[in-house]
Design a protein around this motif. Structure first.
Motif, PDB file in Angstrom:
ATOM      1  N   ALA A 144      52.785  38.402  41.634  1.00  0.00           N
ATOM      2  CA  ALA A 144      51.826  37.285  41.677  1.00  0.00           C
ATOM      3  C   ALA A 144      50.428  37.800  41.330  1.00  0.00           C
ATOM      4  O   ALA A 144      49.681  37.161  40.579  1.00  0.00           O
ATOM      5  CB  ALA A 144      51.831  36.646  43.067  1.00  0.00           C
ATOM      6  N   GLN A 145      50.081  38.953  41.875  1.00  0.00           N
ATOM      7  CA  GLN A 145      48.798  39.587  41.568  1.00  0.00           C
ATOM      8  C   GLN A 145      48.705  39.917  40.079  1.00  0.00           C
ATOM      9  O   GLN A 145      47.650  39.717  39.448  1.00  0.00           O
ATOM     10  CB  GLN A 145      48.678  40.866  42.405  1.00  0.00           C
ATOM     11  N   PHE A 146      49.796  40.400  39.507  1.00  0.00           N
ATOM     12  CA  PHE A 146      49.839  40.721  38.082  1.00  0.00           C
ATOM     13  C   PHE A 146      49.570  39.484  37.229  1.00  0.00           C
ATOM     14  O   PHE A 146      48.805  39.543  36.251  1.00  0.00           O
ATOM     15  CB  PHE A 146      51.212  41.304  37.712  1.00  0.00           C
ATOM     16  N   ILE A 147      50.162  38.345  37.597  1.00  0.00           N
ATOM     17  CA  ILE A 147      49.989  37.115  36.811  1.00  0.00           C
ATOM     18  C   ILE A 147      48.529  36.682  36.790  1.00  0.00           C
ATOM     19  O   ILE A 147      47.973  36.372  35.734  1.00  0.00           O
ATOM     20  CB  ILE A 147      50.891  35.992  37.373  1.00  0.00           C
ATOM     21  N   VAL A 148      47.877  36.682  37.966  1.00  0.00           N
ATOM     22  CA  VAL A 148      46.474  36.260  38.018  1.00  0.00           C
ATOM     23  C   VAL A 148      45.592  37.242  37.251  1.00  0.00           C
ATOM     24  O   VAL A 148      44.709  36.837  36.488  1.00  0.00           O
ATOM     25  CB  VAL A 148      45.992  36.123  39.478  1.00  0.00           C
ATOM     26  N   ALA A 149      45.823  38.545  37.432  1.00  0.00           N
ATOM     27  CA  ALA A 149      45.038  39.547  36.708  1.00  0.00           C
ATOM     28  C   ALA A 149      45.219  39.399  35.200  1.00  0.00           C
ATOM     29  O   ALA A 149      44.257  39.538  34.426  1.00  0.00           O
ATOM     30  CB  ALA A 149      45.430  40.953  37.154  1.00  0.00           C
ATOM     31  N   SER A 150      46.434  39.077  34.761  1.00  0.00           N
ATOM     32  CA  SER A 150      46.702  38.905  33.328  1.00  0.00           C
ATOM     33  C   SER A 150      45.983  37.687  32.768  1.00  0.00           C
ATOM     34  O   SER A 150      45.448  37.721  31.652  1.00  0.00           O
ATOM     35  CB  SER A 150      48.213  38.760  33.088  1.00  0.00           C
ATOM     36  N   ILE A 151      45.961  36.600  33.554  1.00  0.00           N
ATOM     37  CA  ILE A 151      45.235  35.401  33.123  1.00  0.00           C
ATOM     38  C   ILE A 151      43.751  35.719  32.960  1.00  0.00           C
ATOM     39  O   ILE A 151      43.111  35.295  31.990  1.00  0.00           O
ATOM     40  CB  ILE A 151      45.435  34.252  34.134  1.00  0.00           C
ATOM     41  N   LEU A 152      43.205  36.489  33.904  1.00  0.00           N
ATOM     42  CA  LEU A 152      41.802  36.873  33.807  1.00  0.00           C
ATOM     43  C   LEU A 152      41.560  37.772  32.593  1.00  0.00           C
ATOM     44  O   LEU A 152      40.520  37.684  31.937  1.00  0.00           O
ATOM     45  CB  LEU A 152      41.349  37.571  35.088  1.00  0.00           C
ATOM     46  N   CYS A 153      42.520  38.636  32.284  1.00  0.00           N
ATOM     47  CA  CYS A 153      42.412  39.463  31.076  1.00  0.00           C
ATOM     48  C   CYS A 153      42.335  38.576  29.828  1.00  0.00           C
ATOM     49  O   CYS A 153      41.488  38.769  28.959  1.00  0.00           O
ATOM     50  CB  CYS A 153      43.623  40.381  30.954  1.00  0.00           C
ATOM     51  N   LEU A 154      43.241  37.595  29.746  1.00  0.00           N
ATOM     52  CA  LEU A 154      43.329  36.753  28.557  1.00  0.00           C
ATOM     53  C   LEU A 154      42.182  35.771  28.453  1.00  0.00           C
ATOM     54  O   LEU A 154      41.789  35.377  27.356  1.00  0.00           O
ATOM     55  CB  LEU A 154      44.661  35.992  28.552  1.00  0.00           C
ATOM     56  N   SER A 155      41.631  35.370  29.584  1.00  0.00           N
ATOM     57  CA  SER A 155      40.550  34.388  29.565  1.00  0.00           C
ATOM     58  C   SER A 155      39.308  34.929  28.889  1.00  0.00           C
ATOM     59  O   SER A 155      38.493  34.178  28.363  1.00  0.00           O
ATOM     60  CB  SER A 155      40.186  33.963  30.999  1.00  0.00           C
ATOM     61  N   GLY A 156      39.154  36.268  28.931  1.00  0.00           N
ATOM     62  CA  GLY A 156      37.948  36.865  28.390  1.00  0.00           C
ATOM     63  C   GLY A 156      36.761  36.702  29.309  1.00  0.00           C
ATOM     64  O   GLY A 156      35.645  37.075  28.982  1.00  0.00           O
ATOM     65  N   LYS A 157      36.990  36.140  30.498  1.00  0.00           N
ATOM     66  CA  LYS A 157      35.899  35.870  31.436  1.00  0.00           C
ATOM     67  C   LYS A 157      35.843  36.876  32.576  1.00  0.00           C
ATOM     68  O   LYS A 157      35.098  36.679  33.526  1.00  0.00           O
ATOM     69  CB  LYS A 157      36.064  34.455  32.028  1.00  0.00           C
ATOM     70  N   TYR A 158      36.639  37.939  32.487  1.00  0.00           N
ATOM     71  CA  TYR A 158      36.656  38.905  33.594  1.00  0.00           C
ATOM     72  C   TYR A 158      35.287  39.539  33.793  1.00  0.00           C
ATOM     73  O   TYR A 158      34.891  39.849  34.907  1.00  0.00           O
ATOM     74  CB  TYR A 158      37.715  39.988  33.359  1.00  0.00           C
ATOM     75  N   GLY A 159      34.519  39.729  32.704  1.00  0.00           N
ATOM     76  CA  GLY A 159      33.176  40.298  32.837  1.00  0.00           C
ATOM     77  C   GLY A 159      32.270  39.410  33.661  1.00  0.00           C
ATOM     78  O   GLY A 159      31.511  39.872  34.516  1.00  0.00           O
ATOM     79  N   ASP A 160      32.353  38.092  33.434  1.00  0.00           N
ATOM     80  CA  ASP A 160      31.559  37.157  34.225  1.00  0.00           C
ATOM     81  C   ASP A 160      31.996  37.179  35.686  1.00  0.00           C
ATOM     82  O   ASP A 160      31.178  37.107  36.598  1.00  0.00           O
ATOM     83  CB  ASP A 160      31.722  35.734  33.675  1.00  0.00           C
ATOM     84  N   LEU A 161      33.301  37.263  35.899  1.00  0.00           N
ATOM     85  CA  LEU A 161      33.812  37.284  37.270  1.00  0.00           C
ATOM     86  C   LEU A 161      33.331  38.527  38.010  1.00  0.00           C
ATOM     87  O   LEU A 161      32.984  38.464  39.188  1.00  0.00           O
ATOM     88  CB  LEU A 161      35.340  37.243  37.258  1.00  0.00           C
ATOM     89  N   LEU A 162      33.292  39.645  37.317  1.00  0.00           N
ATOM     90  CA  LEU A 162      32.882  40.888  37.971  1.00  0.00           C
ATOM     91  C   LEU A 162      31.425  40.846  38.409  1.00  0.00           C
ATOM     92  O   LEU A 162      31.048  41.475  39.387  1.00  0.00           O
ATOM     93  CB  LEU A 162      33.110  42.077  37.039  1.00  0.00           C
ATOM     94  N   ASP A 163      30.598  40.082  37.674  1.00  0.00           N
ATOM     95  CA  ASP A 163      29.199  39.968  38.055  1.00  0.00           C
ATOM     96  C   ASP A 163      29.041  39.405  39.462  1.00  0.00           C
ATOM     97  O   ASP A 163      28.086  39.716  40.168  1.00  0.00           O
ATOM     98  CB  ASP A 163      28.449  39.066  37.068  1.00  0.00           C
TER      99      ASP A 163
END
Length: 489
Positions: free
Chosen positions: A382-401
């Motif tokens: 389940a953790q892998f699926i959410v992390a993968s969606i964040l990878c594909l969204s291209g928004k992980y940088g914004d989330l990390l802020d």
């Protein structure tokens, strides 16, 4: 062998736990974020101060968590501490934020960092290699925006999938990966620091420290045309505190995840002793490395080159000075090792929080089961699926802020919980008591609140999205509670 194990197996000793602390902390941040910190504070002295403040806060928090880990030596860590000190709602909000952005967003970003630096060795893996490019809207500068997916994002998902699969095979598999890769990156970092000091450039060092306490802040003259350069303004007083807080977004993110070892308490031998000790040893090692690395940066690179390193890759610029052209490849391999080991620790530990939430009937029921290898396999995927969606969204940088802001809020609440539990549970066994209590825990609370308030004032874009994601957890909590009541009826 039965299809499911009934409980976790204690298989990790003190060294294993310490490697998880250090390995989860050191990812890609130390190689990159000093550029942004320098743009916010401008000088060698304040750059080191930012890292020193972050290190002090991290060590203080880790020493305080030692008391909580001794009181509640079971899987779930910080989630459990918040539940015991406050109530299930506060604990759920932490667990929800952890699942939605804190842990999964970090896993995504670290995975993409692996791919970005792997591209130095295999250019086809570059983030610039856009495999999918779909036009979306016109941005504020009048330029066409695109939704893109790069080769780096796909590779990152593959790395996360590999480590997730490995961790489903039992904690011992994850343990060996963690120990090998963390040991390698610690030795590599020590080697880089030593090589940097051997290549010490007196003229660079003297120039950097000549105005060590003159703080400045850089901002783009034209956000739509970065080539026009930066405005540089001096900052003092409240603006200086704002610059320090803005700079600490990067250093706090780079120092985060030290608490991951508390999530796997059920798999650590003698957790009442070893968790607290591993927290202290791991955070101390990393703090020394981080401050030393930045001292090495300012001994070989002018401040302007640190602030404007290509794509913020300060370590690459330093390695080119130290090792010549081969330095790029040296750093690339180091960061691949670092991020691979870091993600293993994050993936291993994160799933234990969802397992504990499920046991409290506040998460998906399947997350509360262990496979035949005594690990929460469903939670891992389940953790892998959410992390993968964040990878594909291209928004992980914004989330990390926003991770730094949200994470520090929950750290403050957790350490405040020590004071609450001293009153609430005065007679519970405390094998280890918070070092410097009540002064140091109280100081952390004041510093943490100050950091968050300054970010709200000076960097609101880092705060409100994180708060919104956290607050979305309130209706989700009551939906889960209502569902539990119906099932009982």
């Amino acid at each position: 062998m039965s299809e499911h194990a009934s409980s976790f197996k204690p298989a990790l000793g003190l060294m294993d736990a310490t490697m998880i602390v250090a390995g989860s902390m050191i990812g890609s941040g130390i190689f990159i974020v000093s550029a942004d910190i320098t743009r916010n504070v401008g000088s060698a002295g304040w750059l080191i101060v930012v890292w020193a403040i972050t290190g002090f806060m991290t060590l203080t928090a880790a020493l305080s968590y030692g008391e909580l880990s001794g009181m509640f030596p079971k899987a779930g860590g910080q989630y459990v501490y918040l539940k015991e000190a406050y109530n299930p709602l506060i604990a759920f909000l932490y667990g929800w934020s952890f699942f939605a952005v804190i842990q999964t967003g970090t896993i995504a970003a670290v995975g993409v960092a692996f791919s970005k630096f792997a591209a130095y060795l295999i250019p086809a893996l570059s983030e610039d290699n856009k495999l999918i490019r779909i036009p979306t809207s016109i941005d504020a500068c009048g330029q066409q925006s695109y939704f893109t997916i790069s080769a780096a994002q796909f590779v990152s998902i593959g790395i996360i999938a590999l480590l997730t699969y490995t961790n489903t095979k039992g904690v011992k598999s994850g343990k060996w990966i963690q120990n090998i890769f963390t040991g390698t990156k610690l030795l590599s970092l020590f080697g880089l620091i030593l090589a940097g000091f051997i290549a010490f450039k007196p003229e660079v060092w003297n120039a950097n420290w000549a105005h060590a306490w003159t703080a400045t802040k850089e901002s783009l003259i034209n956000v739509c045309n970065p080539a026009e350069g930066f405005n540089i303004t001096g900052i003092t007083g409240a603006a200086l505190f704002g610059g320090i807080a803005a700079g600490m977004v990067g250093s706090v993110f780079s120092s985060d995840a030290w608490n991951n070892v508390t999530f796997i308490a059920g798999e650590i031998k003698n957790p009442a002793r070893n968790i607290g000790l591993s927290l202290f040893l791991g955070t101390l090692i990393v703090t020394v490395i981080y401050v030393s690395t930045n001292l090495m940066y300012v001994s070989v690179l002018p401040m302007n080159e640190i602030a404007h390193a290509a794509k913020d890759r300060v370590a690459v610029s330093a390695a080119n000075v130290i090792f010549g052209n081969i330095g790029t490849y040296v750093i690339a391999v180091m960061i691949m090792i670092s991020t691979f080991g870091c993600n293993n620790g994050l993936i291993l530990a994160g799933a234990r929080v969802y397992y504990t939430m499920a046991k409290d009937k506040l998460f998906f029921k399947n997350a509360g089961t262990l496979n035949a290898n005594a690990v929460p396999q469903w939670s891992l995927w389940a953790q892998f699926i959410v992390a993968s969606i964040l990878c594909l969204s291209g928004k992980y940088g914004d989330l990390l802020d926003m991770i730094s802001f949200v994470a520090v809020i929950f750290y403050v609440l957790t350490i405040l919980g020590i004071f609450i539990l001293r009153k609430k549970m005065p007679n519970i066994e405390r094998p280890y008591k918070a070092f410097g209590y009540p002064f140091l825990p109280a100081l952390y609370i004041v510093m943490g609140i100050t950091f968050c308030v300054l970010l709200i004032i000076y960097k609101p874009q880092f705060t409100w999205p994180g708060l919104i994601i956290t607050l979305i957890g309130i209706p989700l909590y009551y939906i889960a509670v209502a569902g539990n009541k119906k099932s009982v009826e």
